[in-house]
Write an enzyme that holds these catalytic residues in place. Structure first.
Site, PDB file in Angstrom:
ATOM      1  N   HIS A  97       0.838  -1.224   0.000  1.00 27.24           N
ATOM      2  CA  HIS A  97       0.000   0.000   0.000  1.00 27.24           C
ATOM      3  C   HIS A  97       0.863   1.261   0.000  1.00 27.24           C
ATOM      4  CE1 HIS A  97      -3.281  -2.768   1.242  1.00 27.24           C
ATOM      5  NE2 HIS A  97      -2.338  -3.286   2.006  1.00 27.24           N
ATOM      6  N   GLU A 108      10.024   8.703 -16.702  1.00 34.96           N
ATOM      7  CA  GLU A 108       8.689   9.296 -16.912  1.00 34.96           C
ATOM      8  C   GLU A 108       8.183   9.019 -18.318  1.00 34.96           C
ATOM      9  OE1 GLU A 108       8.094  13.353 -14.570  1.00 34.96           O
ATOM     10  OE2 GLU A 108      10.073  13.223 -15.440  1.00 34.96           O
ATOM     11  N   LYS A 113      16.455  22.149 -10.762  1.00 36.66           N
ATOM     12  CA  LYS A 113      15.759  20.901 -11.075  1.00 36.66           C
ATOM     13  C   LYS A 113      16.632  19.880 -11.811  1.00 36.66           C
ATOM     14  CE  LYS A 113      11.978  19.905 -10.604  1.00 36.66           C
ATOM     15  NZ  LYS A 113      10.749  20.297 -11.285  1.00 36.66           N
ATOM     16  N   SER A 150      15.290  21.929 -15.953  1.00 35.74           N
ATOM     17  CA  SER A 150      14.118  22.762 -16.215  1.00 35.74           C
ATOM     18  C   SER A 150      14.586  24.070 -16.834  1.00 35.74           C
ATOM     19  CB  SER A 150      13.380  23.031 -14.905  1.00 35.74           C
ATOM     20  OG  SER A 150      12.616  24.212 -15.004  1.00 35.74           O
TER      21      SER A 150
END
Ligand code: ARG
Length: 462
Positions: free
Chosen positions: A159, A293, A286, A280
């Site tokens: 979970h 992804e 970043k 970024s």
């Protein structure tokens, strides 16, 4: 181009509507089959000569013409024409241009229906072989990394809550199992791909004395399609491939999700190499895990490719229908996407660098050794349900003190567990003790991880 120039133009009295011409053409995407189309045509011509339908001279002229065309395409000197609809008619027309009337004999005893079915199978077989190789390298990288991190403790989750300590090596071996099954599915699918449709002709076979076995062996097929109607219309193998590709992508997507989570500031379990991340344009600090992804994101399109092929097939009567021209783009896309994503993972996986301290601390937090304490009590004759209750109360007490179980004193633990408990209880409350104790096949103990890596290496060779 005049209507008569179309290979099928004989019975037509007006030119094809310009829109219809481009609507029905597939050459913009099926030209990538040229190598396999030519390979199939050479085998077909050789067989026709062997059975006496072509002379040896005719065969030689056709084969050298086709080889010349292959070279022209390789070198980007070939002029693809939409008016000639598809890869097959483009190549055949060029052959006739190059060698004259003999070129018109190549299509004897075959149809584009069995030709295209053969081309796709040859193409997919080659792609499957490449995919199997990449998967094997990725699997081997997983084993190496798992061996290196057999002792690296991390939290295991259910979970997405910390559940019990495990090792990074053990976690990687779970990925290994998924991908090993995927490789098995590829090998299995290949058996059904590698069957020859050529000889089915348009749908019912041909009146020429063809030797299908000979063509199959020239092209490296393991068998021939037994039924001509099925031979030209079966695309199960492509659907099956997209099915296994979808499942593999779902696996890669799950790994990717974990890599994204683990490399976040909040988890900080792993560092991904800079060369696999991007920055970024506005936030200078970043470092984004774009590769996992994108792998996660590309999963949807492969599942979409599978859905497209299933829907393509669902209402088709036998035998060939033009619908089947729509099989190529989804199949090519599934192949390309899977190949790229596996290649990305093959580069990324060996470069994953875990933060040992951080993983260990996270494994120790959240009472992850509570089950170990309960198991300890059971070994000291407390029934498991009572042990569960005792540990639950100990956890409540530790929570109220704001400490972990291992930081309670023996006296404090005895308040709940009674006299059964000894100082050796602290051995099982450490995360190292916890993983070490799960010492059986399939368990997370470092020795088991090392043994599983060893078995994994021989399973990989099998
Ligand atoms: N371009 C076609 C395809 O991809 C080749 C077969 C065409 N056959 C036909 N009877 N129109 O399926």
């Amino acid at each position: 181009m005049s209507q008569q120039a179309k290979p099928w133009g004989g019975r037509f009295t007006e030119a094809t509507d310009a829109f219809v011409e481009s609507f029905t053409a597939s050459v913009s995407f099926d030209r990538r089959l040229y190598h396999h189309d030519i390979e199939g045509s050479i085998a077909h011509a050789s067989m026709l000569a062997a059975v006496g339908v072509l002379t040896e001279n005719e065969r030689d002229s056709i084969v050298s013409g086709l080889q010349e065309i292959h070279k022209e395409i390789d070198e980007d000197r070939f002029e693809w024409r939409v008016t000639l609809e598809d890869v097959h008619m483009n190549i055949e027309s060029r052959l006739i241009e190059l060698i004259g009337d003999t070129g018109k004999k190549l299509h004897t005893g075959r149809s584009r229906n069995d030709q295209v079915a053969t081309d796709i199978r040859l193409y997919l077989r080659d792609e499957i072989d490449t995919l199997i190789n990449i998967e094997t390298e990725l699997l081997s990288a997983l084993l190496d990394l798992a061996e290196k991190h057999a002792d690296t403790v991390m939290p295991g989750f259910t979970h997405l809550q910390p559940a019990q300590p495990t090792t990074f090596g053990h976690h990687l071996l779970a990925w290994f199992e998924m991908l090993l099954r995927d490789r098995e599915r590829l090998v299995d699918c290949r058996r059904r791909v590698n069957i020859l449709p050529l000889g089915s002709a348009a749908l019912a076979g041909t009146t020429f004395p063809i030797d299908r076995e000979k063509v199959a062996s020239m092209l490296g097929f393991d068998g021939i399609c037994e039924n001509s109607l099925d031979g030209v219309s079966d695309r199960d193998f492509a659907i099956e491939f997209c099915g296994l590709a979808s499942l593999t992508m779902v696996h890669l997507s799950r790994w990717s999700e974990e890599l994204v989570l683990w490399s976040s500031q909040q988890f900080s379990f792993i560092e991904l190499p800079d060369r696999f991340c991007t920055g970024s344009s506005i936030m200078p600090q970043k470092k984004n895990p774009d590769v996992p992804e994108l792998v996660r994101g590309k999963t949807g399109r492969v599942v979409g490719d599978l859905t497209a092929l299933l829907m393509l097939m669902k209402s088709q009567p036998l035998a060939y229908n033009k619908d089947n021209q729509e099989d190529k783009e989804p199949l090519f896309d599934a192949v390309d996407t899977l190949r790229d994503c596996l290649t990305a993972m093959r580069g990324l996986v060996p470069a994953i660098n875990p933060h040992h301290e951080r993983m260990r601390d996270a494994a120790a937090a959240g009472f992850t050794t509570a089950t170990d304490l309960a198991d300890y009590l059971v070994r000291h004759d407390v029934p498991f349900r009572d042990a569960h209750e005792i540990v639950g109360r100990s956890v409540g007490f530790a929570l109220s003190k704001g400490v972990d179980l291992a930081l309670l004193s023996l006296e404090e633990l005895k308040q709940f567990a009674g006299e059964q408990i000894d100082a050796d209880v602290f051995d099982v409350l450490t995360v190292e003790g916890s993983v070490k104790a799960r010492n059986h096949i399939g368990g997370t103990a470092p020795d088991q991880v090392r043994a599983a890596v060893k078995r994994g290496r021989s399973r990989l060779r099998a």
